[in-house]
Design a protein around this motif. Structure first.
Motif, PDB file in Angstrom:
ATOM      1  N   ASP A 111      58.388  35.148  68.341  1.00  0.00           N
ATOM      2  CA  ASP A 111      58.073  36.266  67.498  1.00  0.00           C
ATOM      3  C   ASP A 111      57.496  37.498  68.379  1.00  0.00           C
ATOM      4  O   ASP A 111      57.076  38.492  67.791  1.00  0.00           O
ATOM      5  CB  ASP A 111      56.698  35.738  66.704  1.00  0.00           C
TER       6      ASP A 111
ATOM      7  N   ASP B 109      49.871  40.496  74.893  1.00  0.00           N
ATOM      8  CA  ASP B 109      49.405  39.471  73.997  1.00  0.00           C
ATOM      9  C   ASP B 109      48.490  40.411  72.871  1.00  0.00           C
ATOM     10  O   ASP B 109      48.353  41.689  72.861  1.00  0.00           O
ATOM     11  CB  ASP B 109      48.656  38.253  74.497  1.00  0.00           C
ATOM     12  N   GLU B 110      47.912  39.568  72.001  1.00  0.00           N
ATOM     13  CA  GLU B 110      46.826  40.222  71.022  1.00  0.00           C
ATOM     14  C   GLU B 110      45.602  40.773  71.374  1.00  0.00           C
ATOM     15  O   GLU B 110      45.278  41.612  70.851  1.00  0.00           O
ATOM     16  CB  GLU B 110      46.497  39.269  69.902  1.00  0.00           C
TER      17      GLU B 110
ATOM     18  N   ARG C 122      54.867  37.953  70.119  1.00  0.00           N
ATOM     19  CA  ARG C 122      53.353  38.283  70.330  1.00  0.00           C
ATOM     20  C   ARG C 122      52.826  38.358  71.678  1.00  0.00           C
ATOM     21  O   ARG C 122      51.914  38.721  71.737  1.00  0.00           O
ATOM     22  CB  ARG C 122      52.678  37.201  69.255  1.00  0.00           C
ATOM     23  N   ARG C 123      53.672  37.212  72.399  1.00  0.00           N
ATOM     24  CA  ARG C 123      53.005  37.084  73.783  1.00  0.00           C
ATOM     25  C   ARG C 123      54.085  37.134  74.492  1.00  0.00           C
ATOM     26  O   ARG C 123      55.032  36.578  74.527  1.00  0.00           O
ATOM     27  CB  ARG C 123      52.138  35.474  73.966  1.00  0.00           C
TER      28      ARG C 123
END
Length: 365
Positions: A333, A50-51, A335-336
């Motif tokens: 997307d 993740d981020e 992102r995770r």
């Protein structure tokens, strides 16, 4: 997924350890992974991206008679996640004009499947063919006979023959969803007819090598898992009682194109990142992959999805290779991402605990 009988057997204590954390506290993930083990697993391993970076954790033990920890980068049989790899190759062939979604089974495999002239490639991919699941014709735990076939080599033709000897689950193809491993055995055969190469070679060439999935393999008939890995077990009735029997080594031709892949949490996250990120398929075919075969369904062309507790839809697949279970999902997307694999001890239902882990991965801070 391969059907197994989940029965209460010997309970095992859960021990939990964590890989180094990256950038932020991941105690919530580790706690949820521990709850997965407590719910009924010998061992578990996971990777979340993740981020905040990459987190890897393990829980339980690698073997029942040892305190050896689960290897953080351990390999496991990924079961029906194989189907997403196979579907990706089939759709690449569609993109190249070598295959069409409305091609019939009869066109590619004449005489192999009754009513094959009315069953399409698309219906095989989205499980609306109505073909019986060959896995339901095989001996399964807790029968001791299940162990007798652990090193047997099955051919795709044999598995299909077992399926078509049973009545179809739907009289009209395309009208009802019914998960069937037979569908992907047939897709594997069609890929071989279309390309002149085995589905395994096509997956290696088109997916594994381009994405650098160095720890992912299609073992064919080899019973071993090469490299560090947790041991997998099945519950077997012996001397009037149920016992966990080591089933790590087995001939994966029983799964074939429906579920033979061996992989790692890292590689599966990388695969779904590449797939959903458009590196393997053009947008219009990725959209096809995300389109359910029936109204309000949650399975497209080799791709599944569900909503998390925070309402974020995630895409991926899950796999049951009898002694190994796995889940790999990603936000649209990319992102995770989260992949979790475990070796069940068959003392309980693990679905709620795994769902809670995925919710923590996708909805936590």
């Amino acid at each position: 997924m391969t059907a197994t009988t989940v029965l209460a057997v010997l309970a095992l204590p859960a021990t939990v350890s964590a890989a180094p954390r990256h950038h932020t506290d991941r105690s919530g993930l580790q706690a949820q992974l521990g709850r997965v083990v407590d719910a009924g697993a010998v061992g578990a391993l996971a990777e979340v991206r993740d981020e905040h970076g990459v987190w890897r954790g393990v829980g339980g033990t690698a073997e029942t008679d040892s305190m050896r920890p689960v290897p953080t980068a351990g390999k496991f049989r990924a079961g029906s996640i194989t189907k997403t790899f196979v579907a990706t190759v089939a759709l690449q062939l569609v993109d190249e004009g070598q295959l069409r979604l409305d091609d019939t089974v009869e066109h590619w495999l004449p005489g192999v499947v009754p009513n094959g002239e009315h069953i399409t490639v698309k219906q095989l991919l989205n499980h609306t063919s109505g073909l019986y699941d060959y896995a339901r014709t095989l001996q399964m735990p807790p029968s001791p006979k299940f162990l007798e076939g652990r090193l047997r080599t099955w051919t795709a033709a044999e598995l299909v023959q077992r399926a078509v000897a049973e009545p179809p689950t739907s009289e009209v193809p395309g009208t009802a969803y019914k998960y069937s491993n037979t569908n992907y055995i047939l897709i594997g055969q069609i890929i071989e007819k279309a390309t002149g190469q085995s589905y395994a070679d096509e997956i290696k060439r088109r997916v594994i090598r381009p994405l650098h999935l160095h720890e992912t393999s299609l073992p064919g008939t080899s019973p071993r898992i090469a490299g560090p890995h947790p041991h997998g077990y099945v519950p077997i009735l012996q001397d009037g009682a149920l016992h966990l029997v080591d089933y790590t080594e087995m001939n994966p031709s029983m799964f074939g194109a429906s579920g033979e892949i061996i992989s790692t949490t890292r590689d599966l996250n990388r695969f779904f990142d590449g797939l959903l990120g458009g590196r393997l398929l053009p947008d219009h075919l990725l959209d096809e992959m995300k389109t359910p075969g029936v109204d309000k369904g949650r399975y497209g062309l080799g791709l599944a999805w569900h909503d998390t507790k925070c309402g974020v839809p995630v895409y991926g697949n899950d796999g049951d290779a009898v002694a190994y279970q796995s889940w790999s999902f990603s936000t649209e997307d990319g992102r995770r991402q989260a992949t979790i694999a475990l070796t069940p001890d068959f003392t309980g239902d693990l679905d709620d605990a795994v769902d809670a882990f995925l919710d923590e991965a996708f909805c936590g801070r």
